[in-house]
Design an enzyme around this catalytic site. Structure first.
Site, PDB file in Angstrom:
ATOM      1  N   SER A  17      38.959  86.022  46.235  1.00  0.00           N
ATOM      2  CA  SER A  17      38.546  86.984  47.262  1.00  0.00           C
ATOM      3  C   SER A  17      37.287  86.562  48.009  1.00  0.00           C
ATOM      4  CB  SER A  17      38.339  88.363  46.621  1.00  0.00           C
ATOM      5  OG  SER A  17      39.512  88.771  45.959  1.00  0.00           O
ATOM      6  N   ARG A  65      40.081  88.471  36.167  1.00  0.00           N
ATOM      7  CA  ARG A  65      41.203  89.088  35.468  1.00  0.00           C
ATOM      8  C   ARG A  65      42.386  88.133  35.415  1.00  0.00           C
ATOM      9  NH1 ARG A  65      44.152  94.791  36.911  1.00  0.00           N
ATOM     10  NH2 ARG A  65      44.108  93.885  38.988  1.00  0.00           N
ATOM     11  N   ASP A 118      42.072  89.012  47.846  1.00  0.00           N
ATOM     12  CA  ASP A 118      42.440  90.322  47.302  1.00  0.00           C
ATOM     13  C   ASP A 118      43.071  91.237  48.354  1.00  0.00           C
ATOM     14  OD1 ASP A 118      40.070  90.407  48.670  1.00  0.00           O
ATOM     15  OD2 ASP A 118      39.054  91.784  47.307  1.00  0.00           O
TER      16      ASP A 118
END
Length: 847
Positions: free
Chosen positions: A601, A540, A655
């Protein structure tokens, strides 16, 4: 002139077709489809009333729960005794279900003996009736050389309305079929049987189940046809049962699964619901019965009353001069002189008229050929009305099943028994035809119960045994998962030990990675930033604007193909650079050099806020030439290769840290971040003085001669941070590694072990494999696979779908566990996956 007309009218009546004469006389009994649909709707409303706790007390149709929760699946086995009590005779049987090699078709073998019940016992005391039954049972055991010393499971078919608190308990509501035994109404029939067996002595009997003949019929037919979920009796009496959704049965606790409901539809109309369809002949039959005002529907359709209805019609027509030249014999005036067997004989295809003449002659009548035709037509109309009414009731039941399951069409089998259905030459064809006409979208198959209700009662017991055994085995399999308080405390202490060890040194299973994030937001942050997020199958890119404690996001999501996730590192980061380029172009910011935060992450060892060396891949990633490399440098190099834009990457976080920072912007008290998603992780703000590995890092960097030109000394950076009174740092625990040293082996199940073995990193991330979304569905698949191989699910059929890793995604767990989701949707999900199971399978899958 008037006299001529009268004579002409009289002779025209004399010459009238006798069938038309009867049709006109019995026009109220000739029901058309609109009337049948109306009756069906009325019965549907009565069913709902009987199922509701609020209205069941006043309901004519009682809708009695039977405690039978499953139909046979074909795997049942065992040896049982069976009693079948419901009329002037009763049977004692030995039933073997798949017990011996060479058992004939159906897998069930029966030995039986029929005993008479004298009429005085049918209207006598309860203890006398059951003493007779128990003595007959004792006689059967002796005759068949069955050891009286051994405990014998027994199934009891008791064909009278009962309330069932348990499968092995039945409280008699009322007698029917000419029984009027004293001292049993409202009491437990099974208890009365057990007491009688004890009085007889020398028998060790365990009553496993008590059902009525309708339920037993459904179970008998269901053994050979697993689509059978409706039972129908059309004999001396009439009744129907079907499998209802448990959530609709208010009188039974629980809402998952199904239970057979005994409708006791013979009482339909007792509250006046059929008054506009009742004829004077029905009223006469009711008035002369043992239970006036009761069992109205049964008196219109069942074998006990059809012959009497025909007799009353013939009697009135004869009195009116429409039959037998007005002659009425004493026999015709006598109740019971025409039986339902006579009605069936009159309707035989070839010999019907001859049979009619013989029957009438036996009643001391002298019928003309036209009389015989007319009487045969009376029998046809009375029996046709019976099949039409049964079709209307059955239509209501099938409509309810279809509505319960939210289906446009329905494929189902109805198991049928009863002398009227079996012996009347036209009855079954008429019934089938009308049902299919009223329900054109349903495929309804009718199966005759060959072995009667006794076999069905034994099958109820066999199913109960199967479910008990299945329940025990399923419980054993699932008992590995619940954790006791003591076990949770052990996990907590091991986690704490792992956290503390990770703060002190490298190489621990819980990495405790410094993030070089010293502060959480205080709400004064403002400006425009680019954020990149890689942590699963999607990447993203976001533009974030901070202003006055508010933020605005613009983002775009890009898929990471599997071949990129598991290709080379250069291919992966080139793909990310391409996605960023597309996003900047989309936002019109390609020329701007925005400060950028990179959420990555995966476990990284950081020596600064903008650097991170990949420790290991997780979540299905395994791109080559990345582990041991600085991921920020790899992204910068990919951007340079593209040569279309530039970024100022100022921070690298995972994350978990990103989650904590995002929430802290809204709530300054937030100092912990947790992820429970595809992976699982936690971070928190730790006291800087407790992070010993920073001191180790600072010592090691002094010996690092490979620093880039102009790079600040990391040791100096750390010291300057400390002197600036930065008292805390966010620690990325990477707690997914707990258990990699086997400290969780005592709670790890064989299913977890299988998931670990089949993963791309066996022996690693053991805690994450117990808790995260990437693995929960796969754990469930392993459990389902094991239960299926053991014959506890999907009839023991291990489909190719079930063998496929990853087919049971974690999203299905979320859907299945939704409080709003009925088992119908659970079954739908299973069907989407190619797993075609029963309602019982759906219950186990949900559990």
């Amino acid at each position: 002139m008037l006299a001529v007309h009268l004579v002409s009218f009289f002779f025209s009546k004399l010459q009238e077709d006798p069938t038309k004469k009867v049709d006109r006389f019995l026009h109220a009994m000739r029901l058309h489809d609109d009337q049948l649909i109306d009756i069906s709707k009325r019965f549907l409303a009565e069913m709902k009333k009987g199922l509701s706790a609020e209205s069941t007390a006043a309901a004519a149709v009682k809708m009695l729960p039977t405690q039978v929760r499953s139909t046979p699946d074909g795997s049942e086995k065992g040896q049982f005794l069976a009693l079948d009590l419901g009329g002037s005779k009763f049977k004692v049987l030995r039933v073997k279900v798949r017990e011996d090699v060479g058992i004939r078709k159906g897998g069930v073998e029966l030995e039986e003996k029929t005993y008479l019940i004298p009429k005085e016992l049918q209207v006598g005391r309860a203890d006398e009736l059951f003493d007779h039954v128990s003595e007959s049972l004792k006689d059967f055991l002796h005759e068949k050389n069955i050891s009286p010393k051994k405990k014998h499971p027994l199934a009891f078919t008791f064909s009278f309305p009962c309330e069932h608190p348990r499968l092995d308990q039945g409280l008699l509501l009322n007698w029917c079929k000419n029984y009027r035994v004293r001292g049993l109404q409202g009491k437990d029939v099974v208890k009365a049987l057990k007491q009688a067996v004890n009085r007889a002595g020398d028998m060790d009997i365990e009553v496993l189940a008590m059902v009525d003949d309708t339920v037993a019929t459904m179970m008998t037919c269901g053994f050979d046809d697993q689509c059978c979920e409706v039972g129908l009796i059309i004999g001396t009496g009439t009744n129907a049962c079907y499998m209802e959704e448990l959530r609709h049965i208010d009188l039974v606790e629980g809402d998952e699964g199904r239970m057979c409901v005994n409708t006791e539809w013979g009482a339909f109309g007792d509250d006046g619901a059929l008054d506009d369809f009742i004829t004077e002949f029905d009223r006469d039959v009711d008035a002369a019965s043992l239970n006036p005002g009761k069992q109205i529907f049964e008196k219109m359709v069942s074998g006990m009353y059809l012959g009497e209805l025909v007799r009353l019609v013939l009697l009135k027509m004869a009195k009116l001069g429409l039959l037998f030249d007005g002659h009425v014999s004493d026999a015709l005036r006598t109740k019971g002189k025409i039986t339902t067997a006579d009605v069936a004989a009159m309707e035989e295809y070839r010999s019907g008229l001859k049979n009619t003449e013989d029957i009438l002659t036996h009643l001391h009548l002298s019928p003309s050929p036209d009389d015989c035709i007319a009487v045969q037509q009376v029998s046809t109309i009375v029996s046709f009305r019976s099949s039409n009414l049964v079709a209307a009731g059955l239509t209501a039941i099938l409509t309810r099943i279809r509505q319960n399951r939210n289906l446009r069409g329905l494929r189902i089998t109805v198991g049928v028994d009863g002398t009227v259905y079996k012996t009347h030459p036209q009855y079954s064809k008429r019934l089938h035809k009308v049902v299919r006409r009223l329900l054109p979208d349903c495929q309804v198959r009718f199966v005759l119960s060959e072995s009667g209700s006794s076999k069905g009662a034994a099958l109820v017991a066999a199913v109960a045994q199967r479910l008990t055994s299945q329940r025990r085995k399923v419980d054993e399999a699932l008992s590995l998962f619940p954790l006791k308080q003591q076990q949770l405390q052990l996990v907590r202490s091991r986690m704490r030990e792992g956290l503390e060890d990770g703060l002190k040194s490298r190489g621990c299973t819980i990495k405790m990675l410094p993030s070089f994030v010293y502060h959480t937001p205080d709400g004064t942050e403002h400006g425009k930033y680019l954020a990149l997020d890689l942590g699963g199958t999607n990447f993203r890119a976001m533009l974030v604007r901070f202003k006055r404690q508010k933020s605005r996001l613009y983002h775009k999501i890009y898929t990471i193909p599997l071949e990129i996730m598991q290709g080379t590192g250069e291919e992966l980061f080139d793909h990310l650079a391409q996605c960023v380029c597309d996003f900047l172009d989309y936002m019109g910011l390609k020329k701007a050099r925005l400060p950028t935060g990179f959420t990555f992450s995966f476990p990284c060892e950081q020596s600064g806020i903008d650097t991170g060396t990949l420790v290991s891949w997780t979540k299905g990633f395994k791109a080559t030439h990345c582990v041991g490399q600085d991921v920020v440098s790899m992204l910068r190099e990919a951007i340079k290769r593209r040569n279309e834009f530039d970024l100022d990457i100022v921070a690298l976080v995972n994350d978990t840290v990103g989650t904590m920072m995002s929430c802290a912007y809204e709530d300054p008290q937030c100092e912990i971040g947790m992820i429970a998603g595809t992976g699982s992780n936690l971070c928190y703000m730790e006291e800087l003085k407790n992070i010993k590995k920073i001191e180790q890092s600072s010592g090691s960097t002094n010996t690092n001669k490979g620093k880039l030109e102009g790079e600040e000394d990391e040791n100096a950076a750390v010291k300057s941070d400390v002197t600036a009174e930065k008292s805390k740092m966010c620690i990325n625990t990477e707690w997914g590694g707990l258990g990699d040293d086997r400290c969780l082996d005592d709670i790890i199940t064989p299913y977890d072990t299988e998931v670990d073995i089949q993963s791309i990193n066996p022996g690693k991330q053991r805690f994450e494999k117990l808790t995260s979304g990437m693995y929960l569905g796969e754990i469930v698949r392993q459990v389902l696979l094991d239960l299926t191989r053991r014959g506890l699910l999907f009839k023991g059929h291990v489909s190719e779908t079930l063998k496929t890793p990853g087919i049971f995604e974690t999203k299905y767990l979320s859907q299945i566990e939704s409080d709003r989701l009925a088992l119908l949707q659970v079954r739908s999900i299973l069907q989407q996956l190619g797993l075609h199971g029963t309602c019982d399978d759906s219950i186990i899958v949900k559990e």
